[in-house]
Design an enzyme around this catalytic site. Structure first.
Site, PDB file in Angstrom:
ATOM      1  CB  CYS A   1      -0.957   0.009   1.187  1.00 34.30           C
ATOM      2  SG  CYS A   1      -2.016  -1.428   1.221  1.00 34.30           S
TER       3      CYS A   1
ATOM      4  CG  HIS B   1      -3.190   3.355   2.775  1.00 38.01           C
ATOM      5  ND1 HIS B   1      -3.748   3.017   1.565  1.00 38.01           N
ATOM      6  CD2 HIS B   1      -3.133   2.208   3.507  1.00 38.01           C
ATOM      7  CE1 HIS B   1      -4.020   1.724   1.568  1.00 38.01           C
ATOM      8  NE2 HIS B   1      -3.663   1.211   2.723  1.00 38.01           N
TER       9      HIS B   1
ATOM     10  CG  ASN C   1      -6.717  -0.883   2.133  1.00 36.28           C
ATOM     11  OD1 ASN C   1      -6.109  -0.541   1.117  1.00 36.28           O
ATOM     12  ND2 ASN C   1      -6.098  -1.409   3.179  1.00 36.28           N
TER      13      ASN C   1
END
Ligand code: UT7
Length: 325
Positions: free
Chosen positions: A113, A252, A282
């Site tokens: 990520c 994020h 996500n």
């Protein structure tokens, strides 16, 4: 001094949506728990025949168009993903061919990520040392294809998306400072096995499917809050700036509680933070570039604004970038 500047961004979000009611129908969960513990209401899901490069190509085309260059002008294409179509060829080569970027070198990399910040960092080096003029950083993931839909603690988190940015040589200020790092002692906190046979890892999974994602949620949360606040602080320090100089922070989008705790640690309020996790969940490395593209589309960013992009992920890794738009 040549600066590396983002000159165009693009995103692609697949159509199909899984809302919280869908998860109520497949695992023992409810909308109230998911909302309170994560802030997520919906995630977009790739079609069965839609994979990482299909989405990457769409986001990349928009970024190149918005940068006002032709694909032939690209010198390098790098793709960050943890859900590649193939081990070989690199997805970046598939994107290169689809774009007709005949002059571009192409390779994939994996920083989970934290992938977009890692990609910006790579692009910045190639541009500032004078080797390349235009680098396409594209991040795409189909995490929903690796999700363990028997595991209620992870299946509710993930969506699919792609985000891309053209980073170009510029006389204007662009990517001012970056900070990337890793703590490999936390490697087993988020795992998805490839060839390695690991009975202990496989056993941990609710589905016992070794290629599905497994995560130690609490460990990752603790790491994430500190890693994001520290990395953001370091890029500001490198530039001699403070949060007062920053117009927008794009974190994020893993979990509202993580973002909330991180921004409290940074000492900033939510009005300075771009949030879209309620709608998308996500989406791995794509989270930050697709959020950046959305923020640009919505007019949340104007020329001259200073932005912080900050993330964390498997590895465990982190990254922050301070930019002037
Ligand atoms: O980009 C990749 C990075 N990954 C992340 O950012 C994820 C980071 N971690 C998280 O977001 C959170 O840890 C989770 C959302 C995954 C879990 O939230 P939590 O507050 O850490 O919950 P927990 O794992 O401590 O579980 C608390 C309780 C447990 O029940 P007991 O043992 O207290 O009876 C779980 O079984 O909540 C239960 N639980 C659920 N209940 C209803 C876990 N998942 C669910 C669920 N619905 N979906």
């Amino acid at each position: 001094m040549i600066n590396a500047k983002i000159t165009g961004v693009g995103r692609y979000i697949p159509e199909k949506v899984y809302d919280n009611a869908y998860f109520e129908s497949i695992v023992d969960t409810n909308d109230e728990w998911i909302t309170r513990r994560t802030g997520i209401k919906e995630r977009h899901v790739s079609a069965p025949d839609e994979f990482t490069t299909d989405m990457a190509i769409k986001a990349a085309k928009k970024a190149v168009e918005n940068a006002g260059i032709t694909a032939e002008e690209l010198d390098l294409i790098i793709l960050g993903s943890v859900t590649p179509d193939y081990f070989t060829p690199a997805g970046a080569c598939v994107v290169q061919a689809a774009l007709g970027a005949v002059n571009a070198a192409a390779f994939d990399y994996n920083a989970a990520c934290s992938g977009f910040i890692t990609g910006l960092t790579i692009a910045k080096q190639f541009i500032e040392n004078g080797m390349y003029k235009h680098v396409l950083v594209v991040c795409a993931d189909v995490l929903t294809k690796a999700t363990d839909y028997a595991d209620r603690s992870t299946c509710i988190l993930f969506g699919d998306a792609a985000g891309a940015a053209v980073v170009s040589a510029s006389e204007e200020t662009g990517i001012i400072a970056v900070d990337i790092g890793a703590d490999g002692t936390g490697a087993t906190a988020i795992t998805q096995l490839a060839y390695r046979e690991d009975a202990e890892e496989t056993e941990k999974r609710v589905s016992h499917n070794k290629s599905s994602i497994w995560m130690a949620g609490q460990t990752v949360m603790k790491f994430a809050v500190k890693a994001m606040a520290d990395a953001s602080g370091r890029v500001l320090e490198k530039a001699g700036l403070t949060y007062d100089d920053v117009a927008l922070v794009i974190p994020h989008q893993a979990n509202y509680r993580i973002v909330d705790a991180a921004i409290k640690r940074m000492g900033i309020t939510e009005d300075k933070v771009f949030l879209n996790l309620e709608k998308y969940g996500n989406t791995s490395a794509s989270c930050i570039p697709s959020s950046l593209a959305q923020a640009v589309e919505e007019g949340r960013i104007k020329k001259g604004d200073k932005l912080i992009l900050v993330g964390f992920g498997g590895g465990l890794t982190w990254g922050a970038a301070l930019l002037e738009w």
